[in-house]
Scaffold this active site. Structure first.
Site, PDB file in Angstrom:
ATOM      1  CE  LYS A   1      28.790  39.944 -13.226  1.00 19.48           C
ATOM      2  NZ  LYS A   1      28.196  40.748 -12.130  1.00 19.48           N
ATOM      3  CG  HIS A   2      30.357  34.815 -12.935  1.00 18.43           C
ATOM      4  ND1 HIS A   2      31.596  35.019 -13.502  1.00 18.43           N
ATOM      5  CD2 HIS A   2      30.201  35.782 -12.007  1.00 18.43           C
ATOM      6  CE1 HIS A   2      32.168  36.074 -12.927  1.00 18.43           C
ATOM      7  NE2 HIS A   2      31.342  36.555 -12.024  1.00 18.43           N
TER       8      HIS A   2
ATOM      9  CG  ASN B   1      21.299  20.174  -6.942  1.00 19.13           C
ATOM     10  OD1 ASN B   1      21.024  19.334  -7.783  1.00 19.13           O
ATOM     11  ND2 ASN B   1      21.877  19.859  -5.780  1.00 19.13           N
TER      12      ASN B   1
ATOM     13  CG  HIS C   1      26.505  18.828 -13.841  1.00 21.32           C
ATOM     14  ND1 HIS C   1      25.781  17.743 -14.287  1.00 21.32           N
ATOM     15  CD2 HIS C   1      26.148  19.010 -12.551  1.00 21.32           C
ATOM     16  CE1 HIS C   1      25.034  17.276 -13.293  1.00 21.32           C
ATOM     17  NE2 HIS C   1      25.228  18.025 -12.242  1.00 21.32           N
TER      18      HIS C   1
END
Length: 529
Positions: A280-281, A423, A529
């Protein structure tokens, strides 16, 4: 203002001969003189067309195994001459240069040769020289010359000629010229990146990245952003190789999330176990492995059933009917699999908006490659994170060594952590995630969020004990302080896997020893990231 430019002479030199005979025949019906080279000339003649060979135009034979055939003033002069320039016209008369009004070139198949693993020598021979030179010349002189680099444009060119009495309009020629430069740019990008990789040049002075349009998308991450999906020459199973068997069109976010899910599930060897990833996302919200896909799906769903609603599901084996029937019980956006059985496809067909993608295989998580990210005024380019935990030497740093089950779960958790936004904290137990904390500025917050999600999932399942009790925890980077590890202890974790390398490693190890935890260092970080 430049008027429509009539087509009186065309030069055709194509590697992909799809439709070229019919196209040339249509040109001839407009009274266009045909000039051609090598294999194209032969195909047109065999098609019954009257064609002038380029050597007849230039007065020089093709030579050096065809490497030299169009690099001649009578070709480039015919393409580059500005028709309303008196000096150019005079030069054409003096040197007997005939105008070339239409150029049809598609390039030697370098990208296809690269994709099929051609040898160094094969790749060198498939670097086109004359083709790009002619394309660039014709595109530069688009005021007078029409240039075609894509067989898909044949019909549109013929429609343009029919509408304009055998001529093309300036707006049309400019559009084709822009496409021509983009084509040679992508072609050169493929060659230069292959050369850099072959020569192991990690940071070439110039870096070009090119692709071919696969699909124009309705919009990007948000409705006010334009977007499209381009494929590169890299041969990698995934969204670029996928056949969409059903469902509505994929969006930018669908493609991004599907790629994230499929890359994560590829970490799990299908010969060893079935695996399911729910994303999800762009973050995994549930991952599990089990003897069957159906069992793996149920375990993955249990991690975070709330987030799984409207998610993307990736599997590492052929999708079967049992698994498909379970997936369709809740709303899912996309299912991606290396293959799917006929029975599974039939079950999913009942959900007309559910997309089913079949890729033909799994990407190799160890494969080298490049990833790129745009910055203001630049690109960040790096090698793919192809480190795999199974190849790492795990160092036990605590007094207590992990049990066999803890070690298996730690490897599992670290595979998943590689694909969670930093993180990243991942709790796992019995081959399944039980809590995932992603994208927090503080690692301790990621640990707490993952534990909180596990508590919520336990309550939803009617369990008395939180799912993280007796779990292991993986961190994508080292714990900078002991507080992150202490949060994992509070959640009930019994073992930790992390890269290590902090100045406070001794403090973190001491905290693990005090809590009776086993901890191993991987020596490899997985920032994402």
């Amino acid at each position: 203002m430049i008027a429509a430019a009539p087509i009186t002479r065309a030069l055709l030199s194509v590697s992909d001969k799809t439709g070229v005979v019919d196209f040339a025949r249509a040109l001839a019906s407009h009274g266009v003189e045909l000039v051609s080279t090598g294999g194209t000339y032969k195909a047109l003649v065999e098609g019954g067309l009257t064609v002038k060979e380029v050597s007849e135009l230039t007065g020089f034979p093709e030579m050096m195994d065809g490497r030299v055939k169009t690099l001649h003033p009578k070709v480039h002069g015919g393409l580059l001459a500005i028709r309303n320039n008196a000096e150019h016209r005079a030069a054409m008369t003096v040197h007997d240069i005939a105008p070339i009004d239409l150029l049809v070139v598609n390039l030697y198949p370098f990208e296809a040769t690269l994709a099929r693993g051609g040898s160094f020598e094969d790749l060198i021979e498939n670097i086109d020289i004359g083709g790009p030179a002619m394309i660039r010349a014709a595109a530069k002189n688009h005021d007078d010359v029409t240039v075609i680099v894509d067989v898909a444009d044949y019909d549109e060119v013929l429609a343009e000629l029919a509408e304009n009495d055998g001529a093309t309009t300036l707006a049309f020629r400019r559009r084709l010229a822009a496409k021509a430069y983009a084509r040679t740019g992508a072609y050169d990008a493929a060659i230069s990146n292959w050369f850099a990789g072959t020569l192991e040049i990690d940071t070439p002075a110039f870096r070009a990245i090119g692709g071919t349009l696969a699909e124009a998308l309705r919009y990007g991450e948000n409705p006010h952003q334009s977007a499209a999906f381009y494929v590169t020459p890299e041969k990698r199973f995934g969204v670029a190789t996928a056949a969409q068997l059903q469902g509505k069109a994929l969006s930018y976010n669908n493609l991004n999330d599907t790629d994230a899910a499929f890359e994560c599930v590829a970490e799990f060897d299908p010969a060893r176990s079935a695996a399911v990833v729910i994303v999800k996302h762009a973050n995994p919200c549930g991952v599990a492995e089990a003897p069957t896909l159906a069992q793996a799906y149920e375990k993955a769903l249990a991690c975070d059933p709330v987030s799984a609603f409207g998610g993307i599901i990736a599997v590492n084996r052929e999708l079967d009917a049992d698994t498909a029937s379970r997936i369709v019980e809740i709303f899912t956006e996309v299912i991606v699999a290396p293959a799917a059985s006929a029975a599974a496809i039939a079950i999913i067909s009942a959900k007309k908006n559910l997309r089913l993608l079949v890729t033909g295989g799994l990407p190799d998580p160890r494969a080298e490659g490049l990833t790129a990210k745009t910055l203001a005024g630049g690109l960040l380019v790096q090698g793919r994170d192809n480190a795999v935990v199974d190849d790492m030497t795990l160092k036990v740093v605590t007094r207590r060594a992990p049990s066999e089950q803890e070690m298996a779960d730690m490897r599992f958790a670290f595979r998943v952590a590689k694909h969670v936004k930093s993180n990243a904290i991942v709790y796992a137990k019995d081959g399944a995630t039980v809590g995932v904390g992603a994208g927090q500025m503080s690692r301790v917050d990621s640990a707490r969020i993952a534990a909180a999600k596990a508590t919520d999932a336990a309550k939803a399942a009617g369990l008395r004990e939180t799912l993280t009790q007796g779990s292991v925890v993986a961190s994508d980077a080292f714990f900078p302080f002991a507080d992150g590890l202490e949060a994992a202890v509070a959640a009930g974790a019994t073992a930790v896997i992390q890269p290590g390398g902090s100045q406070r490693d001794a403090e973190v190890i001491a905290a693990a020893d005090a809590a009776g935890l086993a901890m191993v260092f991987t020596g490899t970080r997985h920032f994402r990231h």
